[in-house]
Design a protein around this motif. Structure first.
Motif, PDB file in Angstrom:
ATOM      1  N   ASN A 121      -0.293 -16.170  30.128  1.00  0.00           N
ATOM      2  CA  ASN A 121      -0.608 -16.896  28.896  1.00  0.00           C
ATOM      3  C   ASN A 121      -1.706 -16.197  28.105  1.00  0.00           C
ATOM      4  O   ASN A 121      -1.658 -16.140  26.871  1.00  0.00           O
ATOM      5  CB  ASN A 121      -1.031 -18.334  29.230  1.00  0.00           C
ATOM      6  N   GLY A 122      -2.693 -15.654  28.802  1.00  0.00           N
ATOM      7  CA  GLY A 122      -3.746 -14.910  28.107  1.00  0.00           C
ATOM      8  C   GLY A 122      -3.208 -13.674  27.424  1.00  0.00           C
ATOM      9  O   GLY A 122      -3.586 -13.357  26.290  1.00  0.00           O
ATOM     10  N   ALA A 123      -2.295 -12.961  28.123  1.00  0.00           N
ATOM     11  CA  ALA A 123      -1.704 -11.762  27.530  1.00  0.00           C
ATOM     12  C   ALA A 123      -0.880 -12.117  26.296  1.00  0.00           C
ATOM     13  O   ALA A 123      -0.905 -11.403  25.290  1.00  0.00           O
ATOM     14  CB  ALA A 123      -0.843 -11.046  28.564  1.00  0.00           C
ATOM     15  N   CYS A 124      -0.135 -13.228  26.368  1.00  0.00           N
ATOM     16  CA  CYS A 124       0.675 -13.648  25.213  1.00  0.00           C
ATOM     17  C   CYS A 124      -0.199 -13.965  24.009  1.00  0.00           C
ATOM     18  O   CYS A 124       0.149 -13.636  22.866  1.00  0.00           O
ATOM     19  CB  CYS A 124       1.514 -14.867  25.582  1.00  0.00           C
ATOM     20  N   THR A 125      -1.335 -14.609  24.246  1.00  0.00           N
ATOM     21  CA  THR A 125      -2.259 -14.922  23.156  1.00  0.00           C
ATOM     22  C   THR A 125      -2.775 -13.649  22.497  1.00  0.00           C
ATOM     23  O   THR A 125      -2.851 -13.548  21.259  1.00  0.00           O
ATOM     24  CB  THR A 125      -3.438 -15.752  23.688  1.00  0.00           C
TER      25      THR A 125
ATOM     26  N   ARG B 127       0.027 -12.171  20.333  1.00  0.00           N
ATOM     27  CA  ARG B 127       0.265 -12.940  19.101  1.00  0.00           C
ATOM     28  C   ARG B 127      -0.815 -12.707  18.053  1.00  0.00           C
ATOM     29  O   ARG B 127      -0.588 -12.930  16.864  1.00  0.00           O
ATOM     30  CB  ARG B 127       0.362 -14.429  19.442  1.00  0.00           C
ATOM     31  N   HIS B 128      -1.989 -12.271  18.503  1.00  0.00           N
ATOM     32  CA  HIS B 128      -3.045 -11.937  17.555  1.00  0.00           C
ATOM     33  C   HIS B 128      -2.936 -10.488  17.065  1.00  0.00           C
ATOM     34  O   HIS B 128      -3.778 -10.036  16.289  1.00  0.00           O
ATOM     35  CB  HIS B 128      -4.419 -12.160  18.185  1.00  0.00           C
ATOM     36  N   GLY B 129      -1.913  -9.780  17.533  1.00  0.00           N
ATOM     37  CA  GLY B 129      -1.673  -8.431  17.025  1.00  0.00           C
ATOM     38  C   GLY B 129      -2.322  -7.323  17.805  1.00  0.00           C
ATOM     39  O   GLY B 129      -2.408  -6.187  17.323  1.00  0.00           O
ATOM     40  N   TYR B 130      -2.756  -7.608  19.034  1.00  0.00           N
ATOM     41  CA  TYR B 130      -3.413  -6.581  19.835  1.00  0.00           C
ATOM     42  C   TYR B 130      -2.452  -6.039  20.892  1.00  0.00           C
ATOM     43  O   TYR B 130      -1.575  -6.744  21.373  1.00  0.00           O
ATOM     44  CB  TYR B 130      -4.663  -7.137  20.517  1.00  0.00           C
ATOM     45  N   ARG B 131      -2.653  -4.800  21.242  1.00  0.00           N
ATOM     46  CA  ARG B 131      -1.806  -4.132  22.224  1.00  0.00           C
ATOM     47  C   ARG B 131      -2.147  -4.627  23.617  1.00  0.00           C
ATOM     48  O   ARG B 131      -3.316  -4.727  23.983  1.00  0.00           O
ATOM     49  CB  ARG B 131      -2.005  -2.610  22.135  1.00  0.00           C
ATOM     50  N   GLN B 132      -1.120  -4.917  24.423  1.00  0.00           N
ATOM     51  CA  GLN B 132      -1.330  -5.397  25.778  1.00  0.00           C
ATOM     52  C   GLN B 132      -0.753  -4.395  26.766  1.00  0.00           C
ATOM     53  O   GLN B 132       0.416  -4.435  27.117  1.00  0.00           O
ATOM     54  CB  GLN B 132      -0.677  -6.767  25.970  1.00  0.00           C
ATOM     55  N   GLY B 133      -1.561  -3.422  27.184  1.00  0.00           N
ATOM     56  CA  GLY B 133      -1.175  -2.491  28.237  1.00  0.00           C
ATOM     57  C   GLY B 133      -0.117  -1.488  27.824  1.00  0.00           C
ATOM     58  O   GLY B 133       0.481  -1.581  26.759  1.00  0.00           O
ATOM     59  N   GLY B 134       0.125  -0.508  28.679  1.00  0.00           N
ATOM     60  CA  GLY B 134       1.178   0.477  28.467  1.00  0.00           C
ATOM     61  C   GLY B 134       0.731   1.663  27.643  1.00  0.00           C
ATOM     62  O   GLY B 134      -0.211   1.590  26.842  1.00  0.00           O
ATOM     63  N   ALA B 135       1.419   2.792  27.840  1.00  0.00           N
ATOM     64  CA  ALA B 135       1.148   3.998  27.055  1.00  0.00           C
ATOM     65  C   ALA B 135       1.559   3.768  25.604  1.00  0.00           C
ATOM     66  O   ALA B 135       2.492   3.010  25.335  1.00  0.00           O
ATOM     67  CB  ALA B 135       1.909   5.177  27.645  1.00  0.00           C
ATOM     68  N   PRO B 136       0.899   4.400  24.643  1.00  0.00           N
ATOM     69  CA  PRO B 136       1.218   4.162  23.233  1.00  0.00           C
ATOM     70  C   PRO B 136       2.590   4.684  22.845  1.00  0.00           C
ATOM     71  O   PRO B 136       3.261   4.105  21.994  1.00  0.00           O
ATOM     72  CB  PRO B 136       0.101   4.887  22.483  1.00  0.00           C
ATOM     73  N   GLY B 137       3.016   5.795  23.445  1.00  0.00           N
ATOM     74  CA  GLY B 137       4.284   6.407  23.063  1.00  0.00           C
ATOM     75  C   GLY B 137       4.078   7.605  22.153  1.00  0.00           C
ATOM     76  O   GLY B 137       3.037   7.757  21.493  1.00  0.00           O
TER      77      GLY B 137
END
Length: 522
Positions: free
Chosen positions: A160-164, A167-177
Motif C-alpha cells: 500500500n505504501g508503494a502504491c501511494t 500514484r504521486h508520480g514517484y518511481r518505485q524501484g527497478g532500473a530506469p531503462g
C-alpha cells in the motif's frame, strides 16, 4: 519422537558441557532483533542450562519468508544430515527467528529434519519448552501462524505504501531503462542529482523520478520505434542491426529480442508511471497481474517517445499477439517442426509464425516438456540445456550474494559489469564458476567445471551445485598461485590436495576479505 524421548532428550541437554549450536537471523525490518542481542540471550540461556555453544549459524539482513538466500540455515540443515554434526541441539532466540514462513508447515518441516537426526531445536525466549507436549505443540503452532500472519500484514502495508508513492508520480524501484535516468529529489522537489546503477536513496523522505538520459540514447530509442513502424522490422532483426553496429543496451550487453520488445511496450517511455504489472508477494510465486490491478500515474515523467508512435506500436503488437491456448500453441509448434524437420530454441525464435521459445518455456515449464507434448524427441538429450540456462540465471544472483557477504564482513567488492569479476578491497580479483552436478549410472555424482582462461583472476570460487542443480552443495576457493586447471574437483571426494580448499559455505572467505578499521595513533 515420543513424549518420553523428548523428556529424555531435554534431561540430557541439562547435563553440563553439552555441545550445542546457535542460529541467529536478522531481517532489515526488525533492527531490535539484532544478531548480537539474540546471541547474548542465547548465551545466557546456554549458561543457565549447562550448555556449551560450539558453532554459530547466522543470516544477517535476510528475510525469513523462505530458505532461499539464507546460507546460515542452509548450512545448519546440511550439517544436521552429517553423521557427526558436532552438537546435540540448536538454540534459537524465538520462533520468528527460525522463519516467518507463509506456510507454517515449512517451518515445522525444517525443525523435523533436525529432530529426526536427534538434534533438538530450543527457542530460548519463548515462555514454553519445545518438549513435544500437547501445550507446547499448540503454542508453537499458534506462534508459527502469528509469524506467518505478521509477514502477510507487513506485505500489505509495504504494498500500500508503494502504491501511494506511485500514484504521486514517484518511481518505485527497478532500473530506469535504456534512454532514461533516475533522479533524486527531496520532499520539496529540489533536485539532488542522478542515481548511478546500483545506487539507492539514503534519506527516507527523498523520492526518485525518471528523467531523459543522454541524447544519444534517446536517439537510439526513437530509432527503434522507426525501424519497427516504418520499416516493419521485428524485434529480433532490430536487435541484430544494433548489435552489428556495436550498440549495447543499458546493462552494457548485446541487444536481444526481449530488450527491444521492452522498449516498444513500456509506458515509461511516454512518461507514465505503472506499477504492479507483476508481483512476487511473500516470495512465493511470480504472478502476472491483470491490467485492472495495475497502479498508474499518467504523465508522471517527461516523455522521450511521441505518443502517436507508441500507440501505433501497441496496435501492431496487440494484433500479432492474440492469446493462444495450449492446444493452439502446440499446433503451431507441430507446424514449425514440419517446416524444419527439427526443433530448437533458435529455430522457434526465427519462425515469425510461432510464439517465442520463451513463451513456450513460460507456458509449459520448459521447451523439453513442450516437445514431449507433441511427440517430438530430440536426437540428443537436451535436458542439460535447461539446467545450464537456469544456472546462467543463477550466476549473477550468486555474485550479488558474494558482494553482500564481503561487504557485511567489512570489505569492499566492486563488480565488473562485463566480466562479472569482483575486485575486492582494490587488492585482488575473484571470479565465480558454477559447476553443474551430473549423476552417474552408478548413483554417484560428478561435477562439470569450466574456467574462462581469459579472465585471469587472483582467486577462483567454484560453486558446486547439489544434485537438483538448484542450490550450492559446497565451494572450492582456489588461489591462482596454488592452483592448476588440470586438476579439478569433479568427484565427491578429491583427496586432501584439492579438498583442503573446500568449504561448506563462503563465510570464511568473506571473513578473509573483510577489513577491520584501525585507530590512528596520536
Amino acid at each position: 519422537m515420543s513424549d518420553h524421548d523428548e523428556e529424555t532428550a531435554a534431561e540430557f541437554l541439562r547435563e553440563a558441557g553439552v555441545p550445542v549450536a546457535q542460529y541467529v537471523r536478522m531481517s532489515t525490518e526488525h533492527q531490535k532483533y539484532s544478531t548480537e542481542n539474540q546471541a547474548a540471550a542465547i548465551a545466557e540461556y546456554a549458561r543457565l542450562h549447562g550448555m556449551r555453544i560450539v558453532k554459530t549459524y547466522e543470516d544477517s539482513g535476510k528475510s525469513g519468508l523462505n530458505l532461499k538466500g539464507r546460507s546460515g540455515l542452509q548450512a545448519l540443515l546440511r550439517d544436521v544430515e552429517r553423521p557427526t554434526p558436532g552438537f546435540n541441539a540448536v538454540l534459537v532466540y524465538d520462533i520468528s527467528r527460525w522463519g516467518r514462513f507463509p506456510d507454517p508447515d515449512e517451518a515445522a518441516a525444517y525443525v523435523h529434519a533436525c529432530k529426526s537426526r536427534g538434534i533438538h531445536v530450543i527457542y530460548c525466549a519463548e515462555p514454553f519448552n519445545n518438549d513435544g507436549s500437547l501445550p507446547s505443540t499448540v503454542f508453537i503452532g499458534i506462534k508459527r501462524s502469528m509469524a506467518a500472519e505478521y509477514s502477510r500484514e507487513l506485505s500489505v502495508k509495504v504494498f500500500n505504501g508503494a502504491c501511494t508513492i506511485v500514484r504521486h508520480g514517484y518511481r518505485q524501484g527497478g532500473a530506469p531503462g535504456f534512454g532514461l535516468r533516475r533522479q533524486l529529489i527531496d520532499e520539496q522537489h529540489n533536485t539532488k542529482g542522478l542515481l548511478s546503477r546500483g545506487e539507492k536513496k539514503s534519506i527516507q523522505t527523498d523520492r526518485v523520478i525518471l528523467v531523459p538520459g543522454p541524447a544519444e540514447e534517446i536517439a537510439v530509442v526513437n530509432r527503434i520505434y522507426r525501424l519497427f513502424l516504418a520499416e516493419g522490422m521485428p524485434e529480433r532483426v532490430i536487435a541484430s542491426v544494433l548489435n552489428r553496429e556495436g550498440q549495447m543496451n543499458d546493462a552494457g550487453r548485446p541487444w536481444t529480442r526481449g530488450t527491444i520488445h521492452q522498449i516498444l511496450t513500456n509506458e515509461k517511455y511516454i512518461g507514465n508511471n505503472v506499477y504492479n504489472r507483476s508481483s512476487f508477494k511473500l516470495k512465493v510465486q511470480h504472478v502476472r497481474n491483470p491490467r485492472e490491478q495495475w497502479v498508474r500515474k499518467d504523465g508522471a515523467f517527461e516523455s522521450i517517445v511521441p505518443l502517436d508512435m507508441f500507440m501505433q506500436a501497441q496496435t501492431i503488437i496487440a494484433a500479432r499477439s492474440r492469446h493462444l491456448n495450449d492446444t493452439q500453441m502446440l499446433d503451431i509448434l507441430r507446424q514449425t517442426l514440419a517446416r524444419h524437420g527439427a526443433l530448437s530454441g533458435l529455430l522457434i525464435d526465427e519462425d515469425d509464425a510461432a510464439p517465442s521459445s520463451s513463451a513456450y518455456r513460460c507456458r509449459f515449464g520448459s521447451l523439453l516438456r513442450a516437445y514431449t507434448l507433441i511427440g517430438y524427441t530430440p536426437r540428443r538429450d537436451y535436458a542439460y540445456l535447461e539446467i545450464n540456462r537456469a544456472l546462467r540465471r543463477r550466476h549473477p544472483e550468486l555474485i550479488d550474494e558474494m558482494s553482500v557477504g564481503i561487504e557485511q564482513a567489512g570489505g569492499l567488492a566492486v563488480r565488473n559489469e562485463e566480466t562479472d569479476l569482483l575486485t575486492i578491497n582494490g587488492e585482488f580479483t575473484t571470479s565465480l564458476v558454477i559447476a553443474r552436478c551430473k549423476p552417474t549410472p552408478a548413483g554417484s555424482h560428478r561435477w562439470l567445471i569450466r574456467f574462462d582462461a581469459g579472465l585471469r583472476p587472483d582467486v577462483t570460487v567454484v560453486a558446486r551445485m547439489d544434485p537438483s542443480n538448484s542450490r550450492a552443495h559446497d565451494y572450492y576457493v582456489f588461489p591462482t598461485i596454488d592452483f592448476s586447471a588440470e586438476y579439478l574437483p569433479v568427484l565427491e571426494d578429491n583427496g586432501f590436495t584439492l579438498d583442503a580448499y573446500r568449504m561448506d559455505s563462503l563465510d570464511s572467505f568473506y571473513q578473509l576479505a573483510g577489513r577491520v578499521p584501525l585507530l590512528e595513533a596520536a
